[in-house]
Design a protein around this motif. Sequence first.
Motif, PDB file in Angstrom:
ATOM      1  N   GLY A 127      35.056  43.888  32.498  1.00 43.90           N
ATOM      2  CA  GLY A 127      36.271  43.747  31.698  1.00 43.90           C
ATOM      3  C   GLY A 127      37.257  44.881  31.794  1.00 43.90           C
ATOM      4  N   ARG A 128      37.043  45.836  32.700  1.00 36.09           N
ATOM      5  CA  ARG A 128      37.981  46.952  32.845  1.00 36.09           C
ATOM      6  C   ARG A 128      38.971  46.642  33.953  1.00 36.09           C
ATOM      7  NH1 ARG A 128      33.952  47.184  29.416  1.00 36.09           N
ATOM      8  NH2 ARG A 128      33.219  49.262  28.845  1.00 36.09           N
ATOM      9  N   SER A 129      40.241  46.607  33.609  1.00 34.88           N
ATOM     10  CA  SER A 129      41.276  46.355  34.611  1.00 34.88           C
ATOM     11  C   SER A 129      42.434  47.314  34.401  1.00 34.88           C
ATOM     12  CB  SER A 129      41.772  44.901  34.525  1.00 34.88           C
ATOM     13  OG  SER A 129      42.275  44.610  33.235  1.00 34.88           O
ATOM     14  N   VAL A 130      43.137  47.585  35.487  1.00 39.22           N
ATOM     15  CA  VAL A 130      44.304  48.459  35.430  1.00 39.22           C
ATOM     16  C   VAL A 130      45.521  47.640  35.839  1.00 39.22           C
ATOM     17  CG1 VAL A 130      45.370  50.589  36.260  1.00 39.22           C
ATOM     18  CG2 VAL A 130      42.874  50.450  36.041  1.00 39.22           C
ATOM     19  N   TYR A 131      46.503  47.570  34.940  1.00 38.81           N
ATOM     20  CA  TYR A 131      47.728  46.805  35.196  1.00 38.81           C
ATOM     21  C   TYR A 131      48.914  47.620  34.726  1.00 38.81           C
ATOM     22  CZ  TYR A 131      51.258  43.129  35.030  1.00 38.81           C
ATOM     23  OH  TYR A 131      52.398  42.403  35.216  1.00 38.81           O
ATOM     24  N   GLN A 132      49.899  47.766  35.609  1.00 40.79           N
ATOM     25  CA  GLN A 132      51.078  48.584  35.325  1.00 40.79           C
ATOM     26  C   GLN A 132      50.678  49.986  34.853  1.00 40.79           C
ATOM     27  OE1 GLN A 132      53.387  47.400  36.709  1.00 40.79           O
ATOM     28  NE2 GLN A 132      54.453  45.684  35.789  1.00 40.79           N
ATOM     29  N   GLY A 133      49.612  50.482  35.460  1.00 41.72           N
ATOM     30  CA  GLY A 133      49.158  51.829  35.148  1.00 41.72           C
ATOM     31  C   GLY A 133      48.404  51.962  33.848  1.00 41.72           C
ATOM     32  N   HIS A 134      48.226  50.864  33.111  1.00 32.81           N
ATOM     33  CA  HIS A 134      47.535  50.881  31.821  1.00 32.81           C
ATOM     34  C   HIS A 134      46.121  50.321  31.977  1.00 32.81           C
ATOM     35  CE1 HIS A 134      51.603  51.497  30.461  1.00 32.81           C
ATOM     36  NE2 HIS A 134      51.215  51.628  29.213  1.00 32.81           N
ATOM     37  N   LEU A 135      45.185  50.906  31.267  1.00 40.23           N
ATOM     38  CA  LEU A 135      43.788  50.481  31.333  1.00 40.23           C
ATOM     39  C   LEU A 135      43.468  49.527  30.194  1.00 40.23           C
ATOM     40  CD1 LEU A 135      41.018  50.683  32.651  1.00 40.23           C
ATOM     41  CD2 LEU A 135      40.623  52.799  31.384  1.00 40.23           C
ATOM     42  N   PHE A 136      42.922  48.379  30.566  1.00 41.31           N
ATOM     43  CA  PHE A 136      42.518  47.363  29.601  1.00 41.31           C
ATOM     44  C   PHE A 136      40.992  47.249  29.584  1.00 41.31           C
ATOM     45  CE2 PHE A 136      46.851  46.264  30.447  1.00 41.31           C
ATOM     46  CZ  PHE A 136      47.327  45.621  29.321  1.00 41.31           C
ATOM     47  N   VAL A 137      40.439  46.943  28.409  1.00 45.11           N
ATOM     48  CA  VAL A 137      39.039  46.567  28.258  1.00 45.11           C
ATOM     49  C   VAL A 137      39.059  45.118  27.783  1.00 45.11           C
ATOM     50  CG1 VAL A 137      36.870  46.995  27.078  1.00 45.11           C
ATOM     51  CG2 VAL A 137      38.330  48.921  27.746  1.00 45.11           C
ATOM     52  N   PHE A 138      38.743  44.213  28.690  1.00 44.95           N
ATOM     53  CA  PHE A 138      38.949  42.778  28.474  1.00 44.95           C
ATOM     54  C   PHE A 138      40.410  42.548  28.093  1.00 44.95           C
ATOM     55  CE2 PHE A 138      34.365  43.371  27.990  1.00 44.95           C
ATOM     56  CZ  PHE A 138      33.916  42.430  28.914  1.00 44.95           C
ATOM     57  N   ASP A 139      40.696  41.972  26.933  1.00 48.95           N
ATOM     58  CA  ASP A 139      42.094  41.660  26.603  1.00 48.95           C
ATOM     59  C   ASP A 139      42.731  42.700  25.691  1.00 48.95           C
ATOM     60  OD1 ASP A 139      40.567  41.058  24.382  1.00 48.95           O
ATOM     61  OD2 ASP A 139      41.667  39.232  23.867  1.00 48.95           O
ATOM     62  N   ARG A 140      42.106  43.857  25.560  1.00 52.35           N
ATOM     63  CA  ARG A 140      42.619  44.908  24.688  1.00 52.35           C
ATOM     64  C   ARG A 140      42.983  46.151  25.493  1.00 52.35           C
ATOM     65  NH1 ARG A 140      43.998  42.522  19.977  1.00 52.35           N
ATOM     66  NH2 ARG A 140      42.335  41.122  19.291  1.00 52.35           N
ATOM     67  N   LEU A 141      44.056  46.791  25.092  1.00 55.43           N
ATOM     68  CA  LEU A 141      44.354  48.081  25.667  1.00 55.43           C
ATOM     69  C   LEU A 141      43.238  49.058  25.316  1.00 55.43           C
ATOM     70  CD1 LEU A 141      48.161  48.236  24.896  1.00 55.43           C
ATOM     71  CD2 LEU A 141      47.166  48.396  27.189  1.00 55.43           C
ATOM     72  N   LEU A 142      43.057  50.057  26.156  1.00 59.11           N
ATOM     73  CA  LEU A 142      41.957  50.998  25.983  1.00 59.11           C
ATOM     74  C   LEU A 142      41.893  51.581  24.581  1.00 59.11           C
ATOM     75  CD1 LEU A 142      39.683  52.717  27.305  1.00 59.11           C
ATOM     76  CD2 LEU A 142      41.461  54.379  27.905  1.00 59.11           C
ATOM     77  N   ASN A 143      43.038  51.916  24.023  1.00 59.18           N
ATOM     78  CA  ASN A 143      43.073  52.572  22.716  1.00 59.18           C
ATOM     79  C   ASN A 143      42.814  51.611  21.559  1.00 59.18           C
ATOM     80  OD1 ASN A 143      45.665  51.472  23.446  1.00 59.18           O
ATOM     81  ND2 ASN A 143      46.497  52.432  21.612  1.00 59.18           N
TER      82      ASN A 143
END
Length: 410
Positions: free
Chosen positions: A120-136
């Motif tokens: 579930g970790r993806s990087v899009y537009q330089g932002h890190l997501f955990v599944f459908d949530r931003l990392l923070n």
Amino acid sequence: MKIGVIADDFTGASDIALTLAEAGMRVAQFIGVPETDADPDLGAGVVALKSRTEPVADAVKASRAAGKWLRAQGAEQIIFKVCSTFDSTDQGNIGPVLDALADDLGVDRTLVCPAFPENGRSVYQGHLFVFDRLLNESGMQDHPLTPMTDPDLRRVLAAQTAREIGHIPAMTVAAGATAIRDALSRTKGHVIVDAIHNADLMAIGTASKDLPFICGGSGIALGLPANFGATPATPDWAGICGPAVVISGSCSRATRAQVATYKSLAASFEIAAADVIDGKVTAASIADWAMAQTGAPLVYSSADPDVVRAAQAQFGTTRAAHAIETLFADLAAILAQRGVTRIVVAGGETSGAVVSGLGAHTLEIGPRLAAGVPVVRVAGAAPLCLALKSGNFGGPDFFAEALTRMETPT
């Protein structure tokens, strides 16, 4: 050796070792920088450090020593393996280690991609997501040692290094390896590369064929072994039976759910920092309790964030963490002496403590227990296998499933 990996914690080391092994490389995981040469038939060597939360100077020194050793073994490509949640502080340690290793290797650009889509970790537009949530918003903002409150990896890394921070967007990655390679050639410094799917990581791997140094999570290794002629394979495993214990020190949401699930199946012993510091519990007393239980008991300190913060406020962050890690290290050593053959461990720092307590030098990589989690065998010891699980990995039933699969031959 074709690929050399410097991992900033023990769970991350076994994570990327599994990725390389499943891609067809013969892999060994080393605990710290070895004092002797590796087997010349190894395709990849992974040096596991505890550098993620060390003082910056110590992390840099250890990482440079690991890089020097790996190059001496003939490694043609060096990977700095970081967590797929990129967790660190404004002081480091990712940026300073990247700078030091890039200097040692004489490179002026470093591809950086912590994506791990399977977990579930993806990087899009330089932002890190955990599944459908931003990392923070994923729970990582509550990490007791490296809280992540900013999902923009460009800002995170810029706070840790004076080098330029570049970015290759998803649209370029989707265009394939040649487009990625061309975009990278126009950048300098540390370059965040988007990745959403495994196919993106395969393209990034192809594009990285001639790069002497890259950085990422375990997903970055998906496409690299093919550059050296490797083909996918399943690691052999004979299975190990015998007494077992589960040790959990992670406070992640996933691990707390796993603890709650497993407590309904097995005896459990909760450890509080105050009890350890005050001497109310010891490794020996917990080992006595564990060996008296039927089945595989659970020993855990996986508390809710408010409980962790209260302990840190009372004793200090370093003292509370050190006390529990020391306890787990001593506990692992006693359990092994008493004949325990399977230990499931949750949490990067906890895994480091357990492996150190066991005095292990090399881990042999077995098959996967879950995405990013292999079973590993302590080399040269009496039958003893481990599962070193990053806090956020695995499903709710991970502990029980891992114990069963440790016994099952491939």
